[in-house]
Enzyme design. Structure first.
Site, PDB file in Angstrom:
ATOM      1  N   GLY A 165     -14.598   8.877  32.927  1.00 24.58           N
ATOM      2  CA  GLY A 165     -15.592   8.238  32.068  1.00 24.58           C
ATOM      3  C   GLY A 165     -17.037   8.651  32.309  1.00 24.58           C
ATOM      4  N   ASP A 166     -17.325   9.272  33.432  1.00 24.68           N
ATOM      5  CA  ASP A 166     -18.716   9.664  33.699  1.00 24.68           C
ATOM      6  C   ASP A 166     -18.737  10.867  34.648  1.00 24.68           C
ATOM      7  OD1 ASP A 166     -21.477   9.497  33.482  1.00 24.68           O
ATOM      8  OD2 ASP A 166     -21.678   8.042  35.102  1.00 24.68           O
ATOM      9  N   LEU A 167     -17.925  11.845  34.300  1.00 21.07           N
ATOM     10  CA  LEU A 167     -17.749  12.960  35.230  1.00 21.07           C
ATOM     11  C   LEU A 167     -18.758  14.078  34.946  1.00 21.07           C
ATOM     12  CD1 LEU A 167     -16.071  13.622  37.619  1.00 21.07           C
ATOM     13  CD2 LEU A 167     -14.289  14.522  36.163  1.00 21.07           C
TER      14      LEU A 167
END
Ligand SMILES: Nc1ncnc2c1ncn2[C@@H]1O[C@H](COP(=O)(O)OP(=O)(O)O)[C@@H](O)[C@H]1O
Ligand SMILES: [Mg+2]
Length: 287
Positions: A165-167
């Protein structure tokens, strides 16, 4: 930002903290030592939606491709993590970083978990807002309509994996596995979704590097090189990856516009630049 260490937590978990404090954007992280003498990191996050499920994904990954979770208290948004090297992927050549991240996806994208929300429920909401503002958002109408159509189709499909989700570059740190150095993901905002959703921040972050005098070829070439490095390393379907990159870029541009409207002012130079970057990405991946 007002994140502080919950009262009594250090004693309860028998942790000794040094003087250092590593602030993230939405968290406080401090290096600590456990009673057994292990170097660890204590992360306290803001009590928002984004941090609510971080421990669930970390627990599931068990240190495979991600930082190892040693202990968690979700009600206080407290996580005790194995201590990693603080060097992240920001200083690694962008294409090499894309290969590293592309090869991490497969380890993180485990089957969906019932405790997590569907990414498509968020996307549907964001797309609704984009549609409302379709006439005013400073993005070519053709791209807006395309993004709305693509998102609707993509969201119809059931989630097939847990997403980080926030890589992005700052959320990958170096650790050690079986005595060898290894890049590991930190800071997930996990949902269930389509693995191809994951790629877009790797194109948008470090955007300024596409413009440097030393960059090889045009901005478009730079974006496409990263895109292909990610797709190849991940074994992704190119057209799905492209569709998600278009959707997410247009949604990102819309958020900057929304923020300016919400606060009743003209967009700042940074916001205008951001919108231009998003449009450039949406176009470049489709050329
Ligand atoms: N396990 C860890 N080991 C070492 N440093 C860490 C660890 N976890 C986080 N950090 C440091 O703290 C910073 C913020 O942590 P992060 O989990 O990314 O939170 P945020 O949501 O605020 O970005 C990271 O960029 C990194 O420098
Ligand atoms: Mg982070």
């Amino acid at each position: 930002m007002s994140v502080s260490i919950p009262e009594g937590l250090l004693d309860e978990w028998e942790l000794v903290a040094g003087d250092e404090r590593w602030h993230g954007t939405r968290s406080l992280v401090l290096p600590v030592t456990t009673r057994q003498g292990r170097a660890a990191a204590l992360k306290i996050a803001l009590p928002d939606d984004e941090s609510e499920h971080e421990h669930i994904a970390l627990q599931r990954w068990q240190g495979n491709g991600a930082v190892l979770l040693l202990r968690a208290d979700p009600s206080r948004r407290a996580l005790l993590l194995e201590r990693l090297d603080r060097d992240d992927l920001v200083d690694v050549w962008d294409l090499e970083a894309c290969e590293i991240v592309g090869s991490l996806y497969g380890r993180l994208h485990v089957p969906p978990m019932p405790q997590l929300r569907d990414q498509s429920s968020y996307v549907a909401r964001w797309v609704g807002a984009l549609q409302r503002d379709a006439a005013t958002v400073p993005v070519p109408r053709r791209l807006v309509d395309q993004a709305i159509g693509l998102a609707r189709d993509l969201c119809r499909e059931p989630a097939s994996a847990v997403l980080h989700g926030d890589l992005h570059y700052e959320n990958v740190l170096c650790g050690e596995r079986d005595g060898d150095p290894q890049w590991l993901a930190i800071d997930p905002k996990p949902t269930n979704g389509d693995p191809h959703y994951e790629l877009e921040p790797m194109l948008r972050n470090r955007f300024e590097e596409y413009l440097l005098p030393g960059a090889v070829g045009s901005v478009r070439d730079g974006i496409r090189r990263r895109f292909h490095a990610l797709v190849d390393a991940a074994g992704f379907d190119e057209s799905r990856a492209r569709d998600w990159a278009v959707v997410r870029s247009v949604l990102n541009a819309h958020w900057a516009h929304e923020e300016a409207v919400r606060t009743g002012r003209r967009p700042t130079a940074d916001e205008r630049e951001h919108v231009t970057a998003c449009i450039t990405i949406a176009k470049a991946v489709q050329d």
